[in-house]
Design a protein around this motif. Structure first.
Motif, PDB file in Angstrom:
ATOM      1  N   MET A  20      67.674  47.546  58.330  1.00  0.00           N
ATOM      2  CA  MET A  20      67.459  48.828  57.708  1.00  0.00           C
ATOM      3  C   MET A  20      66.427  49.605  58.538  1.00  0.00           C
ATOM      4  O   MET A  20      65.380  49.080  58.880  1.00  0.00           O
ATOM      5  CB  MET A  20      66.967  48.617  56.277  1.00  0.00           C
ATOM      6  CG  MET A  20      66.416  49.856  55.649  1.00  0.00           C
ATOM      7  SD  MET A  20      65.790  49.770  53.952  1.00  0.00           S
ATOM      8  CE  MET A  20      65.630  48.096  53.537  1.00  0.00           C
ATOM      9  N   LYS A  21      66.752  50.855  58.844  1.00  0.00           N
ATOM     10  CA  LYS A  21      65.834  51.698  59.601  1.00  0.00           C
ATOM     11  C   LYS A  21      64.927  52.452  58.627  1.00  0.00           C
ATOM     12  O   LYS A  21      65.386  52.988  57.622  1.00  0.00           O
ATOM     13  CB  LYS A  21      66.613  52.674  60.471  1.00  0.00           C
ATOM     14  CG  LYS A  21      65.714  53.468  61.384  1.00  0.00           C
ATOM     15  CD  LYS A  21      66.490  54.199  62.439  1.00  0.00           C
ATOM     16  CE  LYS A  21      65.515  54.868  63.380  1.00  0.00           C
ATOM     17  NZ  LYS A  21      66.176  55.448  64.522  1.00  0.00           N
ATOM     18  N   ILE A  22      63.658  52.501  58.973  1.00  0.00           N
ATOM     19  CA  ILE A  22      62.654  53.148  58.135  1.00  0.00           C
ATOM     20  C   ILE A  22      62.070  54.341  58.887  1.00  0.00           C
ATOM     21  O   ILE A  22      61.787  54.265  60.079  1.00  0.00           O
ATOM     22  CB  ILE A  22      61.509  52.157  57.776  1.00  0.00           C
ATOM     23  CG1 ILE A  22      62.059  50.934  57.045  1.00  0.00           C
ATOM     24  CG2 ILE A  22      60.413  52.842  56.989  1.00  0.00           C
ATOM     25  CD1 ILE A  22      62.637  51.213  55.678  1.00  0.00           C
TER      26      ILE A  22
ATOM     27  N   PRO B   6      56.662  55.459  54.085  1.00  0.00           N
ATOM     28  CA  PRO B   6      57.851  54.844  54.679  1.00  0.00           C
ATOM     29  C   PRO B   6      59.030  54.831  53.698  1.00  0.00           C
ATOM     30  O   PRO B   6      58.880  54.403  52.556  1.00  0.00           O
ATOM     31  CB  PRO B   6      57.408  53.420  55.003  1.00  0.00           C
ATOM     32  CG  PRO B   6      55.921  53.466  55.002  1.00  0.00           C
ATOM     33  CD  PRO B   6      55.533  54.543  54.034  1.00  0.00           C
ATOM     34  N   ARG B   7      60.186  55.338  54.167  1.00  0.00           N
ATOM     35  CA  ARG B   7      61.387  55.418  53.332  1.00  0.00           C
ATOM     36  C   ARG B   7      62.616  55.028  54.159  1.00  0.00           C
ATOM     37  O   ARG B   7      62.619  55.169  55.381  1.00  0.00           O
ATOM     38  CB  ARG B   7      61.595  56.838  52.789  1.00  0.00           C
ATOM     39  CG  ARG B   7      60.389  57.489  52.137  1.00  0.00           C
ATOM     40  CD  ARG B   7      59.937  56.789  50.902  1.00  0.00           C
ATOM     41  NE  ARG B   7      60.984  56.856  49.901  1.00  0.00           N
ATOM     42  CZ  ARG B   7      60.895  56.310  48.702  1.00  0.00           C
ATOM     43  NH1 ARG B   7      59.812  55.630  48.361  1.00  0.00           N
ATOM     44  NH2 ARG B   7      61.873  56.424  47.851  1.00  0.00           N
ATOM     45  N   ASN B   8      63.663  54.608  53.483  1.00  0.00           N
ATOM     46  CA  ASN B   8      64.921  54.282  54.142  1.00  0.00           C
ATOM     47  C   ASN B   8      65.474  55.532  54.823  1.00  0.00           C
ATOM     48  O   ASN B   8      65.475  56.616  54.237  1.00  0.00           O
ATOM     49  CB  ASN B   8      65.913  53.754  53.108  1.00  0.00           C
ATOM     50  CG  ASN B   8      67.185  53.237  53.726  1.00  0.00           C
ATOM     51  OD1 ASN B   8      67.853  53.939  54.480  1.00  0.00           O
ATOM     52  ND2 ASN B   8      67.541  52.002  53.405  1.00  0.00           N
ATOM     53  N   ILE B   9      65.987  55.399  56.039  1.00  0.00           N
ATOM     54  CA  ILE B   9      66.488  56.535  56.814  1.00  0.00           C
ATOM     55  C   ILE B   9      67.610  57.275  56.087  1.00  0.00           C
ATOM     56  O   ILE B   9      67.824  58.467  56.307  1.00  0.00           O
ATOM     57  CB  ILE B   9      66.929  56.084  58.233  1.00  0.00           C
ATOM     58  CG1 ILE B   9      67.101  57.278  59.173  1.00  0.00           C
ATOM     59  CG2 ILE B   9      68.201  55.262  58.173  1.00  0.00           C
ATOM     60  CD1 ILE B   9      65.833  57.922  59.614  1.00  0.00           C
ATOM     61  N   SER B  10      68.308  56.610  55.183  1.00  0.00           N
ATOM     62  CA  SER B  10      69.406  57.254  54.449  1.00  0.00           C
ATOM     63  C   SER B  10      68.919  58.378  53.529  1.00  0.00           C
ATOM     64  O   SER B  10      69.722  59.185  53.070  1.00  0.00           O
ATOM     65  CB  SER B  10      70.192  56.217  53.634  1.00  0.00           C
ATOM     66  OG  SER B  10      69.379  55.681  52.615  1.00  0.00           O
ATOM     67  N   GLU B  11      67.613  58.443  53.284  1.00  0.00           N
ATOM     68  CA  GLU B  11      67.054  59.495  52.436  1.00  0.00           C
ATOM     69  C   GLU B  11      66.792  60.790  53.202  1.00  0.00           C
ATOM     70  O   GLU B  11      66.383  61.789  52.612  1.00  0.00           O
ATOM     71  CB  GLU B  11      65.734  59.031  51.800  1.00  0.00           C
ATOM     72  CG  GLU B  11      65.900  57.888  50.830  1.00  0.00           C
ATOM     73  CD  GLU B  11      64.593  57.508  50.150  1.00  0.00           C
ATOM     74  OE1 GLU B  11      63.602  58.270  50.233  1.00  0.00           O
ATOM     75  OE2 GLU B  11      64.567  56.440  49.506  1.00  0.00           O
ATOM     76  N   PHE B  12      67.033  60.786  54.516  1.00  0.00           N
ATOM     77  CA  PHE B  12      66.678  61.930  55.348  1.00  0.00           C
ATOM     78  C   PHE B  12      67.894  62.627  55.925  1.00  0.00           C
ATOM     79  O   PHE B  12      68.924  62.003  56.171  1.00  0.00           O
ATOM     80  CB  PHE B  12      65.761  61.483  56.492  1.00  0.00           C
ATOM     81  CG  PHE B  12      64.474  60.888  56.007  1.00  0.00           C
ATOM     82  CD1 PHE B  12      63.389  61.686  55.711  1.00  0.00           C
ATOM     83  CD2 PHE B  12      64.349  59.514  55.858  1.00  0.00           C
ATOM     84  CE1 PHE B  12      62.204  61.137  55.265  1.00  0.00           C
ATOM     85  CE2 PHE B  12      63.164  58.947  55.412  1.00  0.00           C
ATOM     86  CZ  PHE B  12      62.083  59.761  55.113  1.00  0.00           C
TER      87      PHE B  12
ATOM     88  N   HIS C 283      63.462  65.360  53.741  1.00  0.00           N
ATOM     89  CA  HIS C 283      63.512  64.217  52.825  1.00  0.00           C
ATOM     90  C   HIS C 283      64.198  64.691  51.546  1.00  0.00           C
ATOM     91  O   HIS C 283      63.642  65.455  50.769  1.00  0.00           O
ATOM     92  CB  HIS C 283      62.106  63.684  52.526  1.00  0.00           C
ATOM     93  CG  HIS C 283      62.120  62.479  51.661  1.00  0.00           C
ATOM     94  ND1 HIS C 283      61.496  62.450  50.447  1.00  0.00           N
ATOM     95  CD2 HIS C 283      62.700  61.254  51.830  1.00  0.00           C
ATOM     96  CE1 HIS C 283      61.681  61.246  49.893  1.00  0.00           C
ATOM     97  NE2 HIS C 283      62.413  60.520  50.720  1.00  0.00           N
ATOM     98  N   SER C 284      65.438  64.261  51.354  1.00  0.00           N
ATOM     99  CA  SER C 284      66.272  64.764  50.256  1.00  0.00           C
ATOM    100  C   SER C 284      65.684  64.548  48.856  1.00  0.00           C
ATOM    101  O   SER C 284      65.672  65.478  48.053  1.00  0.00           O
ATOM    102  CB  SER C 284      67.671  64.135  50.313  1.00  0.00           C
ATOM    103  OG  SER C 284      68.324  64.524  51.483  1.00  0.00           O
TER     104      SER C 284
END
Length: 103
Positions: A1-3, A11-17, A57-58
């Motif tokens: 998982m990319k952060i 720090p958040r999961n890249i899928s949130e961006f 950041h969604s």
């Protein structure tokens, strides 16, 4: 998982961006040609280098800036846009033919 480190939320999961494009000098919106505007919006150098980019950041609705290496895709730094920008840009254009400009 990319952060990715969000300057507001940590720090958040890249899928949130969502990627928002490269940070670059904007042409004058009232005097530039359609070609100049299209080049600003749609084209980039596309070379291996460190680029400064807009990211969103969604979940929080927060726009910020990230420095990323295009070859390795490593995110080197993230920060609030206020570190680069200290004034708003007025996108009001000249009034259309027959219209009066309002203040």
């Amino acid at each position: 998982m990319k952060i990715m480190n969000c300057p507001l939320n940590g720090p958040r999961n890249i899928s949130e961006f969502i990627y928002g494009g490269e940070v670059k000098a904007m042409p004058n919106t009232t005097t530039c040609s359609d070609k100049e505007w299209a080049e600003y919006v749609f084209y980039s150098e596309n070379t291996v280098r460190v680029v400064t980019e807009w990211w969103f950041h969604s979940p929080s609705g927060y726009w910020f800036i990230a420095e990323r290496h295009t070859g390795s895709d490593d995110i080197l730094k993230t920060y609030d846009p206020s570190e680069l920008f200290n004034q708003r840009i007025d996108f009001n254009s000249a009034p259309a033919e027959g219209e009066e400009k309002t203040a």
